[in-house]
Design a protein around this motif. Structure first.
Motif, PDB file in Angstrom:
ATOM      1  N   ASP A  79       4.280  10.565  -0.971  1.00  0.00           N
ATOM      2  CA  ASP A  79       3.845   9.012  -1.225  1.00  0.00           C
ATOM      3  C   ASP A  79       4.935   8.223  -0.380  1.00  0.00           C
ATOM      4  OD1 ASP A  79       1.460   9.609  -2.352  1.00  0.00           O
ATOM      5  OD2 ASP A  79       2.184   8.988  -4.220  1.00  0.00           O
ATOM      6  N   VAL A  80       4.207   7.385   0.721  1.00  0.00           N
ATOM      7  CA  VAL A  80       5.427   6.587   1.236  1.00  0.00           C
ATOM      8  C   VAL A  80       4.797   5.043   1.192  1.00  0.00           C
ATOM      9  CG1 VAL A  80       6.197   5.906   3.391  1.00  0.00           C
ATOM     10  CG2 VAL A  80       5.541   8.250   3.288  1.00  0.00           C
ATOM     11  N   SER A  81       5.850   4.432   0.183  1.00  0.00           N
ATOM     12  CA  SER A  81       5.412   2.862  -0.009  1.00  0.00           C
ATOM     13  C   SER A  81       5.465   2.029   1.250  1.00  0.00           C
ATOM     14  CB  SER A  81       6.194   2.454  -1.212  1.00  0.00           C
ATOM     15  OG  SER A  81       6.052   3.125  -2.300  1.00  0.00           O
ATOM     16  N   LEU A  82       4.584   1.079   1.309  1.00  0.00           N
ATOM     17  CA  LEU A  82       4.685   0.286   2.544  1.00  0.00           C
ATOM     18  C   LEU A  82       4.861  -1.206   1.957  1.00  0.00           C
ATOM     19  CD1 LEU A  82       2.376   1.673   5.057  1.00  0.00           C
ATOM     20  CD2 LEU A  82       5.006   2.021   4.676  1.00  0.00           C
ATOM     21  N   GLU A  83       5.309  -2.053   2.445  1.00  0.00           N
ATOM     22  CA  GLU A  83       5.364  -3.618   2.134  1.00  0.00           C
ATOM     23  C   GLU A  83       5.045  -4.102   3.441  1.00  0.00           C
ATOM     24  OE1 GLU A  83       8.978  -5.000   0.842  1.00  0.00           O
ATOM     25  OE2 GLU A  83       8.735  -3.701  -0.949  1.00  0.00           O
ATOM     26  N   ALA A 104       0.878  -1.386   0.176  1.00  0.00           N
ATOM     27  CA  ALA A 104       0.021  -0.072   0.036  1.00  0.00           C
ATOM     28  C   ALA A 104       0.771   1.118  -0.092  1.00  0.00           C
ATOM     29  CB  ALA A 104      -0.922   0.103   1.351  1.00  0.00           C
ATOM     30  N   THR A 105       0.167   2.381  -0.170  1.00  0.00           N
ATOM     31  CA  THR A 105       0.790   3.638  -0.190  1.00  0.00           C
ATOM     32  C   THR A 105      -0.028   4.381   0.717  1.00  0.00           C
ATOM     33  OG1 THR A 105       1.641   3.549  -2.408  1.00  0.00           O
ATOM     34  CG2 THR A 105       1.378   5.724  -1.416  1.00  0.00           C
ATOM     35  N   VAL A 106       0.889   5.223   1.801  1.00  0.00           N
ATOM     36  CA  VAL A 106       0.226   6.021   2.774  1.00  0.00           C
ATOM     37  C   VAL A 106       0.802   7.607   2.329  1.00  0.00           C
ATOM     38  CG1 VAL A 106      -0.005   7.039   5.097  1.00  0.00           C
ATOM     39  CG2 VAL A 106      -0.045   4.524   4.482  1.00  0.00           C
ATOM     40  N   GLU A 107      -0.151   8.387   1.757  1.00  0.00           N
ATOM     41  CA  GLU A 107       0.192   9.792   1.403  1.00  0.00           C
ATOM     42  C   GLU A 107       0.080  10.506   2.524  1.00  0.00           C
ATOM     43  OE1 GLU A 107      -1.783  13.363  -1.331  1.00  0.00           O
ATOM     44  OE2 GLU A 107      -2.299  11.375  -1.672  1.00  0.00           O
ATOM     45  N   VAL A 108       1.290  11.129   2.988  1.00  0.00           N
ATOM     46  CA  VAL A 108       1.468  11.911   4.228  1.00  0.00           C
ATOM     47  C   VAL A 108       1.859  13.182   3.639  1.00  0.00           C
ATOM     48  CG1 VAL A 108       2.571  12.196   6.333  1.00  0.00           C
ATOM     49  CG2 VAL A 108       2.230   9.863   5.353  1.00  0.00           C
TER      50      VAL A 108
END
Length: 106
Positions: free
Chosen positions: A72-76, A64-68
């Motif tokens: 955009d911060v990509s997460l696994e 997922a990506t969390v937009e902060v």
């Protein structure tokens, strides 16, 4: 009894995805939510500045990506991100289902 136990799947989801556990667990200081995201699911932009709630998002499964604040911060799976109360955040799920655990407290 000195504990409270609940299975998150027994808690009715809000917006077809968010299982809010604070009330079922009788939490006084911390909020806990399990978020089951369908492929392509996007949350609403929000912050917790008024409440002063710091949050931690833990991606348990999927990508997922969390937009902060516009970044955009990509997460696994296995990644965690801490968000200060005033940061605007939006979750954008990836191409497969994912599961987050969201924890917040003042």
């Amino acid at each position: 009894m000195s504990y409270t136990k609940v299975n998150y799947t027994d808690v009715e989801p809000v917006a077809d995805a968010m299982h809010f556990l604070r009330d079922p667990l009788d939490c006084e200081q911390v909020g806990v939510t399990v978020l089951d995201c369908d492929a392509g699911w996007t949350g609403k932009p929000h912050d917790h500045a008024d409440e002063g709630h710091e949050e931690v998002y833990i991606l348990v499964e999927g990508t997922a990506t969390v937009e902060v604040d516009g970044e955009d911060v990509s997460l696994e799976a296995g990644d965690a991100i801490k968000l200060p109360p005033e940061a605007e955040r939006t979750i954008h799920n990836g191409e497969t289902e994912s599961t987050f655990v969201l924890v917040g407290a003042p």
